[in-house]
Design an enzyme around this catalytic site. Structure first.
Site, short mmCIF file in Angstrom:
data_model
loop_
_atom_site.label_atom_id
_atom_site.label_comp_id
_atom_site.label_asym_id
_atom_site.label_seq_id
_atom_site.Cartn_x
_atom_site.Cartn_y
_atom_site.Cartn_z
N LYS A 280 0.85 -1.19 0.00
CA LYS A 280 0.00 0.00 0.00
C LYS A 280 0.89 1.25 0.00
O LYS A 280 1.86 1.31 0.76
CB LYS A 280 -0.90 -0.03 1.25
CG LYS A 280 -2.21 0.63 1.06
CD LYS A 280 -3.24 0.17 2.06
CE LYS A 280 -4.42 1.11 2.02
NZ LYS A 280 -5.57 0.65 2.77
N GLU A 363 -20.13 -5.69 8.77
CA GLU A 363 -21.05 -4.96 9.63
C GLU A 363 -22.08 -5.89 10.25
O GLU A 363 -22.48 -5.73 11.41
CB GLU A 363 -21.75 -3.85 8.83
CG GLU A 363 -20.84 -2.69 8.43
CD GLU A 363 -19.89 -2.97 7.27
OE1 GLU A 363 -20.04 -4.04 6.61
OE2 GLU A 363 -19.00 -2.16 7.01
N ARG A 391 -25.70 -2.40 5.99
CA ARG A 391 -25.27 -3.80 5.87
C ARG A 391 -25.66 -4.65 7.08
O ARG A 391 -25.54 -5.87 7.04
CB ARG A 391 -23.75 -3.87 5.73
CG ARG A 391 -23.20 -3.39 4.42
CD ARG A 391 -23.34 -4.48 3.38
NE ARG A 391 -22.92 -4.05 2.08
CZ ARG A 391 -21.71 -4.19 1.59
NH1 ARG A 391 -20.78 -4.76 2.32
NH2 ARG A 391 -21.42 -3.77 0.38
C1 LIG Z 1 -19.14 -1.96 3.65
C2 LIG Z 1 -17.94 -1.09 3.83
N1 LIG Z 1 -17.36 -0.98 5.05
C3 LIG Z 1 -16.28 -0.20 5.21
C4 LIG Z 1 -15.75 0.48 4.15
C5 LIG Z 1 -14.58 1.44 4.36
N2 LIG Z 1 -13.38 0.99 3.62
C6 LIG Z 1 -13.03 1.55 2.46
S1 LIG Z 1 -11.65 0.89 1.84
C7 LIG Z 1 -11.49 -0.14 3.15
C8 LIG Z 1 -10.33 -1.08 3.23
C9 LIG Z 1 -10.31 -2.01 2.09
O1 LIG Z 1 -9.18 -2.81 2.20
P1 LIG Z 1 -8.69 -3.60 0.94
O2 LIG Z 1 -9.84 -4.20 0.26
O3 LIG Z 1 -7.62 -4.53 1.38
O4 LIG Z 1 -8.12 -2.49 -0.01
P2 LIG Z 1 -6.81 -1.57 0.21
O5 LIG Z 1 -7.30 -0.23 0.61
O6 LIG Z 1 -5.94 -2.22 1.21
O7 LIG Z 1 -6.16 -1.53 -1.13
C10 LIG Z 1 -12.53 0.04 4.05
C11 LIG Z 1 -12.67 -0.69 5.33
C12 LIG Z 1 -16.39 0.36 2.91
N3 LIG Z 1 -15.96 1.03 1.85
N4 LIG Z 1 -17.46 -0.43 2.77
#
Ligand SMILES: Cc1ncc(C[n+]2csc(CCOP(=O)(O)OP(=O)(O)O)c2C)c(N)n1
Length: 659
Positions: A280, A363, A391
Site C-alpha cells: 500500500k 457490519e 449492511r
Molecule cells: C461496507 C464497507 N465498510 C467499510 C468500508 C470502508 N473501507 C473503504 S476501503 C477499506 C479497506 C479495504 O481494504 P482492501 O480491500 O484490502 O483495499 P486496500 O485499501 O488495502 O487496497 C474500508 C474498510 C467500505 N468502503 N465499505
C-alpha cells in the site's frame, strides 16, 4: 511526450510494447501522487494498484470486458487510463469524477460502488449473464484482502466455486484494510507468503516467464504447463477447497509478470484466483511508511508531504467518551467493522484492548456479535458509519431489537459526507431505524451532549442509536463521568427565541448540523423559537402537544431524506393526535446526492441558512394571512348579531405576536 499523453483507453495500453509497461506504471504513479497532492483522496490504495491497473488494461479491454473493482477506491490509475485524466484535478469535488468507480461516469466502470465486498457477487452475475447470451468477453473481479473479510465476498466465492463460471479474481493482497487487516483468512495469507517452497516456485515461475513471454498470442500449452506448477499449490488452500483454481502469490509490482499471468488465466476455463502481493502506498515514501494515514489523504505538498491534521472530530469526541465509560463500567465493549481510525477508536483500542473488537469489513458480524455479548450481560457499543449500518439492518432487527438487547449503535458520518459522495451519504438511517420497536434514536448538538446521550443510552438499556456527523466539534471539558450532565430522555430544548408558544410566530425544529443553520437563520428574529429536536424517537410528545395546541407553525430541518426523517415523524404524530398545524419540511427530497461540499449542498438542497430563512418568512406570512382570514371571518360571523367585543379578540388570541 509521455506515454500517458497517448492513452485514453485500454486499447492504447495494449498497443504498447511490453518493455514499456514499467515506464507507463512509473508515469501513472507520478500522476496519481501529483493529482492527490491537489485534491486529496485514496492515495495509498491507488498507488499500490498501479502495476495491476496497467497489466489489467494491457490484457483486458475495459470497454469490452468487465473489470469489477471492489470498493472502487483504488481506481485513480484506472480513471486516468480511461479518458478521465483531464478531469482528475476535480476528483471528489462538485462536478468532478467520483472517488469510486461509477457506471454513469464512464463505460469503463463496470459497477457503481463504494461499499466493500460486492465485486465477487456482481462479477458472478455478469459472468452468468455472459454465458447465458454466449457473448465473448472476460469478467475480472479485483478484490483487496480487506474487502475479502466481508461475508458477502466469502458467500459469493462459495457460489463461484460451485457454479464455476469462467472468470478471473485478482486478490490484491497488501496485508492492510484501512488499518492492519484482521481475521483467520488474513493469517492464512501471511503463511502462504512465507512458505519456502512457494518462494522457490515463484522464482521458477519468473524464469519460466522470461522464457515464455512472447507475443501474447503464443500463450498456449507451453505456458500452461510451465505455470501449472504454480497452480493449486496447497491442498489445504481454502480458495482451492472452495472450488477455485488458485495461482500465486506473485509480486504485484512486477507489471510484466502480472500481465503474463492475467493473459494466461483468461484462456482457462472456470474461475481462477490470482493472488498478487502489493504494498500500500508503493513508490511514495511517506505513504509506504504510513499507509494508514495516507489511505485517505488530505491535500499535501508533493515535494514535502506532511499529513494535514484534522482537528478534533465528532468521532474523537465519541472515542474519548467511550474510553471514560469503559473505565467506569467493565461491561462496556466497542466493536468496529474495520473503521478504527475513522470512528475515533485508536486511543480506545489502546486503552481497552480486551474490550475492543475489529471484526473486519463485516457490519453484519459486528451487530450480531454485539447481540451475543449483550445476551451474556455485556454492554456493547457498535461504532459504525450510517451508510455501512445498512449492511447490518436485518441483524439489527432480528438479533438485537427483537430481544430488546442492550446494544448502543454509535452511528458516525450521519448526514451528507462530502467527498466520498453518493455511496457514503448517511441520510437514510433514521428512515430505516424509526420503524423498529424499542429502538431509541437521538443526535447530540455538541460533544457535551454526545457524552450525556451515550451515558444515558447505557443507563437506559435496550437498543439505542446515537448519530453524529462527519466533521469537527469543540472539545468537551475534561470532567469525570459522574459529572457529565444528564439529558432527560426524550426531551427537546428550545435553544433560542421564545420558550413559551404564546410568544412565538414560528418554531424551527432542527438537530445536528442543521441546528447551527437554524440558529443563524433565526438570529435576528425574536419571535422564532429554535428547538434542538435531539430525540428522533421518542419524539418530545409533551412539547409538541403544547406548541401544536397553540397553533404555532413548524419548520422541520434535517440533513437526511425527507421520507422517514424528523419531519415525517412530527407530521405523523400530529396527524395521529388530531392537530392541524401548518408545517414545512426541509431536507433531502427524492434524490441521490453525489460528492461535493456539504455546506453548499445543504444550501442547494434548501435546508441551509437561506432555505431556513425563506421557510421562516413563508411560515410567518402564512400565519399573518391565516390570522387576517380568521379575523375577517369572525367579524363577518359576528356582524348580523351586531358584533361583540370578544369575537375579534378571541380570533387573534391564537396569534399573539405578529411581527
Ligand atoms: C461496507 C464497507 N465498510 C467499510 C468500508 C470502508 N473501507 C473503504 S476501503 C477499506 C479497506 C479495504 O481494504 P482492501 O480491500 O484490502 O483495499 P486496500 O485499501 O488495502 O487496497 C474500508 C474498510 C467500505 N468502503 N465499505
Amino acid at each position: 511526450m509521455s506515454l500517458l499523453d497517448h492513452i485514453s483507453t485500454s486499447a492504447d495500453v495494449a498497443r504498447l510494447r511490453r518493455e514499456q509497461l514499467p515506464h507507463l506504471a512509473a508515469e501513472l504513479r507520478a500522476e496519481i501522487i501529483d493529482v492527490c497532492s491537489e485534491t486529496g483522496g485514496h492515495l495509498a490504495s491507488s498507488l499500490g494498484a498501479v502495476e495491476l491497473t496497467v497489466a489489467l488494461h494491457y490484457v483486458h479491454d475495459s470497454l469490452r470486458d468487465r473489470i469489477v473493482w471492489d470498493v472502487g477506491h483504488q481506481t485513480y490509475g484506472h480513471k486516468i487510463l480511461t479518458g478521465r485524466r483531464h478531469l482528475m484535478r476535480r476528483i471528489r469535488q462538485h462536478g468532478g469524477p467520483a472517488g469510486f468507480t461509477t457506471s454513469s461516469e464512464s463505460p469503463h466502470d463496470a459497477l457503481t460502488v463504494g461499499h466493500a465486498s460486492t465485486s465477487l457477487a456482481a462479477a458472478l452475475g455478469m459472468a452468468l449473464a455472459r454465458d447465458a447470451r454466449e457473448v465473448p468477453y472476460d469478467v475480472v473481479a479485483v478484490i483487496g484482502d480487506g474487502a475479502l473479510t466481508g461475508g458477502m465476498a466469502l458467500a459469493a466465492l462459495n457460489q463461484i466455486g460451485h457454479l464455476k463460471p469462467r472468470m478471473t479474481i485478482v486478490l490484491n493482497d497488501n496485508e492492510m484494510s484501512i488499518s492492519e487487516n484482521v481475521g483467520a483468512l488474513n493469517e492464512f495469507m501471511r503463511r502462504l507468503q512465507v512458505q519456502p517452497w512457494l518462494q522457490r516456485a515463484e522464482s521458477r515461475g519468473k524464469a519460466a516467464l522470461r522464457d515464455l513471454w512472447a507475443p501474447l498470442a503464443e500463450f498456449g500449452s507451453r505456458a500452461k504447463k510451465a505455470t501449472r506448477r504454480f497452480f493449486d499449490p496447497a491442498s489445504n488452500n481454502p480458495f482451492h477447497a472452495m472450488g477455485l483454481r488458485y495461482v500465486g502469490p506473485i509480486d504485484g509490482h512486477d507489471v510484466e509478470q502480472v500481465a503474463f499471468y492475467l493473459a494466461h488465466i483468461r484462456e482457462l476455463e472456470g474461475p481462477t484466483m490470482l493472488h498478487v502481493l502489493t504494498r500500500k502506498g508503493k513508490g511514495y515514501d511517506v505513504a509506504e511508511a504510513d499507509p494508514i494515514t495516507w489511505h485517505g489523504a488530505s491535500r499535501y505538498d508533493a515535494s514535502n508531504p506532511v499529513a494535514a491534521g484534522k482537528g478534533y472530530q465528532w468521532s474523537d469526541a465519541f472515542g474519548d467518551a467511550a474510553i471514560a465509560l469503559a473505565e467506569n463500567d467493565d461491561r462496556v465493549w466497542v466493536i468496529t467493522p474495520a473503521m478504527r481510525e475513522g470512528s475515533g477508536l485508536v486511543p480506545y483500542s489502546k486503552a481497552h484492548p480486551k474490550r475492543y473488537l475489529d471484526v473486519g469489513i463485516a457490519e453484519d458480524v459486528a451487530v450480531t456479535t454485539a447481540a451475543g455479548l449483550a445476551l451474556r450481560g455485556e454492554r456493547p457499543i457498535v461504532a459504525i458509519y450510517s451508510s455501512f449500518l445498512q449492511r447490518g439492518y436485518d441483524q439489527l432487527i432480528h438479533d438485537v431489537a427483537l430481544e430488546s438487547l442492550d446494544v448502543v449503535f454509535a452511528i458516525d458520518r450521519a448526514g451528507l459526507v462530502g467527498a466520498d459522495g453518493m455511496t457514503h451519504q448517511g441520510v437514510f438511517d433514521m428512515a430505516y431505524l424509526r420503524p423498529i420497536p424499542n429502538l431509541a434514536i437521538a443526535m447530540p448538538k455538541d460533544a457535551v451532549e454526545l457524552r450525556a446521550l451515550l451515558k444515558g443510552a447505557l443507563a437506559r438499556g435496550g437498543p439505542v442509536a446515537l448519530r453524529w456527523p462527519r466533521g469537527s466539534v469543540a472539545v468537551a471539558p475534561d470532567t469525570a463521568v459522574e459529572a457529565w450532565p444528564d439529558v432527560a430522555w426524550g426531551s427537546w430544548e428550545v435553544v433560542s427565541g421564545p420558550s413559551d408558544p404564546a410568544d412565538a410566530t414560528v418554531a424551527v425544529l432542527a438537530y445536528g448540523v442543521t441546528l447551527g443553520y437554524a440558529l443563524e437563520a433565526a438570529a435576528a428574529a425574536g419571535d422564532v423559537a429554535v428547538v434542538n429536536a435531539r430525540f428522533l424517537k421518542p419524539l418530545d410528545d409533551a412539547w409538541l402537544a403544547r406548541w401544536a395546541d397553540a397553533g404555532v407553525p413548524l419548520v422541520t430541518v434535517e440533513d437526511h431524506v425527507l421520507a422517514g426523517g424528523l419531519g415525517s415523524a412530527v407530521a405523523e404524530h400530529l396527524a395521529d393526535a388530531g392537530f392541524e398545524v401548518p408545517m414545512q419540511r426541509l431536507g433531502i427530497d427524492d434524490v441521490h446526492v453525489s460528492h461535493g461540499d456539504p455546506r453548499l449542498q445543504h444550501e442547494e438542497l434548501g435546508y441551509g441558512v437561506q432555505g431556513i430563512r425563506s421557510a421562516i418568512a413563508a411560515s410567518r406570512a402564512r400565519r399573518v394571512r391565516r390570522a387576517e382570514d380568521h379575523l375577517h371571518r369572525s367579524v363577518e360571523a359576528a356582524a348580523p348579531a351586531g358584533g361583540t367585543e370578544a369575537g375579534p379578540h378571541e380570533a387573534v388570541g391564537a396569534v399573539p405576536s405578529l411581527r
